[in-house]
Design a protein around this motif. Structure first.
Motif, PDB file in Angstrom:
ATOM      1  N   ARG A 320     -16.269 -46.852 -13.422  1.00 35.09           N
ATOM      2  CA  ARG A 320     -16.658 -47.438 -12.132  1.00 35.09           C
ATOM      3  C   ARG A 320     -18.557 -47.576 -12.198  1.00 35.09           C
ATOM      4  O   ARG A 320     -18.998 -46.823 -13.147  1.00 35.09           O
ATOM      5  CB  ARG A 320     -16.759 -47.440 -10.802  1.00 35.09           C
ATOM      6  N   THR A 321     -18.613 -49.156 -11.255  1.00 31.96           N
ATOM      7  CA  THR A 321     -20.530 -48.566 -11.679  1.00 31.96           C
ATOM      8  C   THR A 321     -20.968 -48.171 -10.690  1.00 31.96           C
ATOM      9  O   THR A 321     -20.441 -47.923  -9.463  1.00 31.96           O
ATOM     10  CB  THR A 321     -20.681 -50.601 -11.006  1.00 31.96           C
ATOM     11  N   ASP A 322     -21.799 -46.797 -11.544  1.00 38.14           N
ATOM     12  CA  ASP A 322     -22.370 -45.717 -10.263  1.00 38.14           C
ATOM     13  C   ASP A 322     -22.926 -46.908  -8.761  1.00 38.14           C
ATOM     14  O   ASP A 322     -23.744 -47.802  -9.172  1.00 38.14           O
ATOM     15  CB  ASP A 322     -23.214 -45.236 -10.696  1.00 38.14           C
ATOM     16  N   PRO A 323     -23.420 -45.870  -7.837  1.00 31.40           N
ATOM     17  CA  PRO A 323     -23.504 -47.013  -6.538  1.00 31.40           C
ATOM     18  C   PRO A 323     -25.155 -46.636  -6.223  1.00 31.40           C
ATOM     19  O   PRO A 323     -25.772 -47.589  -5.781  1.00 31.40           O
ATOM     20  CB  PRO A 323     -22.797 -46.592  -5.146  1.00 31.40           C
ATOM     21  N   PHE A 324     -25.025 -45.038  -7.398  1.00 34.67           N
ATOM     22  CA  PHE A 324     -26.761 -45.227  -6.705  1.00 34.67           C
ATOM     23  C   PHE A 324     -27.735 -45.595  -8.277  1.00 34.67           C
ATOM     24  O   PHE A 324     -28.503 -46.117  -8.538  1.00 34.67           O
ATOM     25  CB  PHE A 324     -26.960 -43.845  -7.351  1.00 34.67           C
ATOM     26  N   THR A 325     -26.750 -45.451  -9.686  1.00 36.28           N
ATOM     27  CA  THR A 325     -27.860 -45.869 -11.192  1.00 36.28           C
ATOM     28  C   THR A 325     -26.971 -47.426 -11.127  1.00 36.28           C
ATOM     29  O   THR A 325     -27.779 -48.286 -12.475  1.00 36.28           O
ATOM     30  CB  THR A 325     -27.691 -44.632 -12.040  1.00 36.28           C
ATOM     31  N   ARG A 326     -26.494 -47.866 -10.707  1.00 39.26           N
ATOM     32  CA  ARG A 326     -25.872 -49.259 -11.133  1.00 39.26           C
ATOM     33  C   ARG A 326     -25.213 -49.419 -12.376  1.00 39.26           C
ATOM     34  O   ARG A 326     -25.304 -49.850 -12.926  1.00 39.26           O
ATOM     35  CB  ARG A 326     -26.681 -50.304 -11.400  1.00 39.26           C
ATOM     36  N   GLY A 327     -24.460 -47.622 -13.106  1.00 37.78           N
ATOM     37  CA  GLY A 327     -24.888 -47.796 -14.455  1.00 37.78           C
ATOM     38  C   GLY A 327     -23.396 -47.578 -14.583  1.00 37.78           C
ATOM     39  O   GLY A 327     -22.266 -46.717 -13.438  1.00 37.78           O
ATOM     40  N   LEU A 328     -22.529 -46.982 -15.947  1.00 37.85           N
ATOM     41  CA  LEU A 328     -20.694 -46.898 -15.675  1.00 37.85           C
ATOM     42  C   LEU A 328     -21.215 -45.803 -16.006  1.00 37.85           C
ATOM     43  O   LEU A 328     -21.468 -44.836 -16.269  1.00 37.85           O
ATOM     44  CB  LEU A 328     -20.608 -47.677 -17.077  1.00 37.85           C
ATOM     45  N   ALA A 329     -19.963 -45.307 -14.569  1.00 38.69           N
ATOM     46  CA  ALA A 329     -19.568 -43.615 -14.580  1.00 38.69           C
ATOM     47  C   ALA A 329     -18.621 -43.849 -14.266  1.00 38.69           C
ATOM     48  O   ALA A 329     -17.665 -44.222 -13.848  1.00 38.69           O
ATOM     49  CB  ALA A 329     -20.471 -43.206 -13.649  1.00 38.69           C
ATOM     50  N   MET A 330     -17.873 -42.136 -14.349  1.00 38.63           N
ATOM     51  CA  MET A 330     -16.359 -41.472 -14.185  1.00 38.63           C
ATOM     52  C   MET A 330     -16.685 -41.160 -12.693  1.00 38.63           C
ATOM     53  O   MET A 330     -17.057 -40.452 -12.525  1.00 38.63           O
ATOM     54  CB  MET A 330     -16.433 -40.361 -15.141  1.00 38.63           C
ATOM     55  N   HIS A 331     -15.192 -41.591 -11.957  1.00 37.57           N
ATOM     56  CA  HIS A 331     -15.019 -41.180 -11.215  1.00 37.57           C
ATOM     57  C   HIS A 331     -14.281 -40.396 -10.584  1.00 37.57           C
ATOM     58  O   HIS A 331     -12.562 -41.315 -11.076  1.00 37.57           O
ATOM     59  CB  HIS A 331     -15.198 -42.941  -9.608  1.00 37.57           C
ATOM     60  N   THR A 332     -14.094 -39.297 -10.456  1.00 36.89           N
ATOM     61  CA  THR A 332     -12.953 -38.249 -10.512  1.00 36.89           C
ATOM     62  C   THR A 332     -11.994 -37.997  -9.509  1.00 36.89           C
ATOM     63  O   THR A 332     -11.208 -37.385  -9.388  1.00 36.89           O
ATOM     64  CB  THR A 332     -13.686 -36.828 -10.755  1.00 36.89           C
ATOM     65  N   GLY A 333     -12.483 -39.124  -8.263  1.00 38.05           N
ATOM     66  CA  GLY A 333     -11.135 -38.877  -7.177  1.00 38.05           C
ATOM     67  C   GLY A 333     -11.364 -40.375  -6.698  1.00 38.05           C
ATOM     68  O   GLY A 333     -11.823 -41.642  -6.889  1.00 38.05           O
ATOM     69  N   VAL A 334     -10.528 -40.255  -5.352  1.00 41.87           N
ATOM     70  CA  VAL A 334     -10.576 -41.753  -4.545  1.00 41.87           C
ATOM     71  C   VAL A 334     -11.061 -42.006  -2.950  1.00 41.87           C
ATOM     72  O   VAL A 334     -11.562 -40.209  -2.551  1.00 41.87           O
ATOM     73  CB  VAL A 334      -9.273 -42.325  -4.487  1.00 41.87           C
ATOM     74  N   ASP A 335     -12.176 -42.974  -2.886  1.00 38.00           N
ATOM     75  CA  ASP A 335     -12.920 -42.813  -2.116  1.00 38.00           C
ATOM     76  C   ASP A 335     -11.832 -43.242  -0.505  1.00 38.00           C
ATOM     77  O   ASP A 335     -11.464 -44.375  -0.821  1.00 38.00           O
ATOM     78  CB  ASP A 335     -14.082 -43.136  -2.122  1.00 38.00           C
ATOM     79  N   PHE A 336     -11.617 -42.556   0.634  1.00 41.86           N
ATOM     80  CA  PHE A 336     -11.161 -43.395   1.832  1.00 41.86           C
ATOM     81  C   PHE A 336     -12.041 -43.819   2.970  1.00 41.86           C
ATOM     82  O   PHE A 336     -12.944 -43.019   2.588  1.00 41.86           O
ATOM     83  CB  PHE A 336     -10.530 -42.215   2.385  1.00 41.86           C
ATOM     84  N   ARG A 337     -11.825 -45.037   3.832  1.00 39.27           N
ATOM     85  CA  ARG A 337     -13.188 -45.629   3.964  1.00 39.27           C
ATOM     86  C   ARG A 337     -12.645 -44.857   5.533  1.00 39.27           C
ATOM     87  O   ARG A 337     -11.053 -44.676   5.547  1.00 39.27           O
ATOM     88  CB  ARG A 337     -12.908 -46.522   4.184  1.00 39.27           C
ATOM     89  N   ALA A 338     -13.025 -44.494   6.151  1.00 41.18           N
ATOM     90  CA  ALA A 338     -13.225 -43.267   7.324  1.00 41.18           C
ATOM     91  C   ALA A 338     -14.781 -43.710   8.467  1.00 41.18           C
ATOM     92  O   ALA A 338     -15.489 -43.535   7.948  1.00 41.18           O
ATOM     93  CB  ALA A 338     -12.307 -42.509   7.861  1.00 41.18           C
ATOM     94  N   GLU A 339     -14.074 -43.592   9.837  1.00 43.05           N
ATOM     95  CA  GLU A 339     -15.686 -43.248  10.423  1.00 43.05           C
ATOM     96  C   GLU A 339     -16.175 -41.202  10.832  1.00 43.05           C
ATOM     97  O   GLU A 339     -14.941 -40.456  10.288  1.00 43.05           O
ATOM     98  CB  GLU A 339     -14.737 -43.629  11.735  1.00 43.05           C
ATOM     99  N   THR A 340     -17.331 -41.587  10.736  1.00 38.92           N
ATOM    100  CA  THR A 340     -17.649 -40.081  11.461  1.00 38.92           C
ATOM    101  C   THR A 340     -17.244 -39.305  11.908  1.00 38.92           C
ATOM    102  O   THR A 340     -16.391 -39.717  12.875  1.00 38.92           O
ATOM    103  CB  THR A 340     -18.816 -40.271  11.295  1.00 38.92           C
ATOM    104  N   GLY A 341     -16.038 -37.571  11.627  1.00 43.01           N
ATOM    105  CA  GLY A 341     -15.448 -37.345  12.547  1.00 43.01           C
ATOM    106  C   GLY A 341     -13.674 -37.298  12.561  1.00 43.01           C
ATOM    107  O   GLY A 341     -13.786 -36.498  13.671  1.00 43.01           O
ATOM    108  N   ALA A 342     -13.920 -38.590  11.891  1.00 46.10           N
ATOM    109  CA  ALA A 342     -12.240 -38.608  11.743  1.00 46.10           C
ATOM    110  C   ALA A 342     -11.865 -37.199  11.169  1.00 46.10           C
ATOM    111  O   ALA A 342     -12.145 -36.504   9.968  1.00 46.10           O
ATOM    112  CB  ALA A 342     -12.145 -39.965  10.686  1.00 46.10           C
ATOM    113  N   GLN A 343     -10.666 -36.315  11.326  1.00 46.62           N
ATOM    114  CA  GLN A 343      -9.615 -35.565  11.019  1.00 46.62           C
ATOM    115  C   GLN A 343      -9.489 -35.276   9.656  1.00 46.62           C
ATOM    116  O   GLN A 343      -9.184 -36.727   8.857  1.00 46.62           O
ATOM    117  CB  GLN A 343      -8.576 -34.658  11.647  1.00 46.62           C
TER     118      GLN A 343
END
Length: 439
Positions: A320-343
């Motif tokens: 994917r495109t790295d959110p900080f460097t904007r370069g191509l990078a390998m994402h080793t997991g998945v990200d879940f959208r959630a609010e702060t404090g969710a279990q």
């Protein structure tokens, strides 16, 4: 002879024989002949009567002799009938006792089979493989309070404890002709013969035999139904586990059961006469063993979702495109959208091997599962477990945050095999398919 009245009397002469002549009247002669004929007739009649009487007596004697012989033959035939009936009664008694023994053997066999069916059903229900079902009950067999009677002969065979015996039927009271019983039926009618005891015993044994047959068929049907459920569940499990891409045959299942169980291994053995039931049981046992192994593997795998509820992916596994460097990078997991404090919860049982701040992961918890699998939970705002702690599926590990290399609150979730990251969605898809399989 009379002398002439005018003649002179003659003087007797010496040496001369004097002959007298008598004259018989005709009527006298006829009377004598008639009397002689009558006497002859009477004598002939008497002789004929005597001869006829003797012949009649002889015929009467011969008839009485024939009748006596007939009576003696009849008595002999009746004695033969009595002996035959007695022999038949003994044979009927032996037949009833043999049939009762056969039914007792079948009853014991059905009870043994029932325990097997019940054990299998309890195992499937306990493991959530099959819902609770009504199993066939064994036929209730009452013990008689009096000996069985067959053809008038009493059987005094000892009652074996637990041995099924036909329940004695009460002899119905005769109902007067034309009167109705409680059911509205006139019942016994004039001219109708009551049912013989032998037929009542035979009818009772026949009903018991039919009850045992129905129970046997119900047990076999229940066994086949469970076998079908096992096949269906096994197919679903294999389909779900195929999503992980793992070699299930090389994965180990748990060797222990919670709660403390044990004992010597005694395999189930059935007689050669088990027939279709034995064949069905022989088929179901390896399928059940395979299914329990697959279930054990599933229970050790991290296939649950890391958060309760439905949360969208904000970033998938892979390049994917790295959110900080904007370069191509390998994402080793998945990200879940959630609010702060969710279990954040554990996706599978295991041991906590890391619970600390870890560079770009921020606050991270790592759990080591069986078969070389491990999961990581990153960017947490709070950690609720400690290293060395044993956790179960669904245990709370911490709270969603944005620590480490993160642009906002979310959960970074990884699945690893022998420390190498793999796509977590493979396990999440498997978990989705497994929902509902075990109840």
């Amino acid at each position: 002879m009379h002398s002439h009245p005018n003649s002179a009397p003659s003087l007797p002469t010496a040496g001369l024989v004097v002959h007298k002549t008598y004259t018989i009247r005709r009527s006298t002669m006829l009377l004598g002949l008639g009397w002689l004929a009558l006497m002859t007739a009477c004598s002939g009649t008497a002789g004929w009567y005597i001869l006829s009487k003797d012949d009649l007596a002889a015929r009467m004697i011969a008839r009485e002799t024939t009748r006596q012989y007939a009576y003696e033959d009849r008595i002999a035939a009746l004695r033969a009938d009595i002996d035959r009936y007695a022999s038949k009664a003994l044979l009927d008694q032996d037949g009833v006792e043999s049939r009762v023994d056969e039914l007792a053997t079948r009853q014991a066999e059905l009870e043994s089979r029932q325990s097997l069916v019940s054990a299998l059903a309890d195992m499937l229900q306990t493991n959530g493989i099959a819902p609770a079902t009504k199993l066939p009950l064994r036929p209730r067999v009452a013990k008689p309070e009096e000996p069985i009677r067959a053809s008038g002969v009493t059987s005094f065979a000892p009652l074996i404890p637990g041995k099924p015996m036909p329940a004695p039927e009460q002899q119905p009271l005769p109902i007067r002709p034309g009167s109705a019983d409680a059911t509205g039926s006139t019942g016994w009618q004039s001219g109708e013969a009551p049912q013989p005891p032998a037929k009542r015993v035979e009818a009772t044994l026949t009903r018991l035999d039919e009850a045992l047959s129905r129970t046997s068929d119900a047990q076999l049907a229940a066994l086949r139904e469970m076998d079908g459920k096992l096949l269906d569940t096994q197919a679903k499990l294999k389909s779900a586990l195929a999503e992980t891409g793992l070699n299930i045959d090389k994965m180990a299942a748990p060797a222990t059961v919670e709660g403390g169980t044990g004992g010597p291994f005694v395999p189930v053995k059935l007689e050669a006469s088990a027939g279709a039931f034995g064949a069905a049981l022989n088929d179901i046992q390896p399928r059940l063993a395979t299914l329990m192994r697959l279930k054990g593997i599933v229970q050790l795998m991290p296939v649950a979702r890391p958060m309760n509820g439905d949360h969208d992916f904000t970033s998938n596994y892979g390049y994917r495109t790295d959110p900080f460097t904007r370069g191509l990078a390998m994402h080793t997991g998945v990200d879940f959208r959630a609010e702060t404090g969710a279990q954040i919860v554990a996706t599978g049982p295991g041991k906590v091997v890391a619970a600390e701040y870890n560079g770009g992961y921020g606050n991270m918890v790592e759990i080591e599962h069986a078969n070389g699998l491990s999961t990581r939970y990153a960017h947490m705002s709070a950690i609720s477990v400690s290293v060395g702690q044993i956790v179960k599926t669904g245990a709370v590990l911490g709270r969603v945050g944005s620590t480490g290399r993160s642009t906002g609150p979310h959960l970074h979730y990884e699945t690893r095999i022998n420390e190498e990251p793999v796509d977590p969605t493979r396990f999440l898809k498997a978990g989705a398919k497994l929902v509902g399989i075990f109840g």
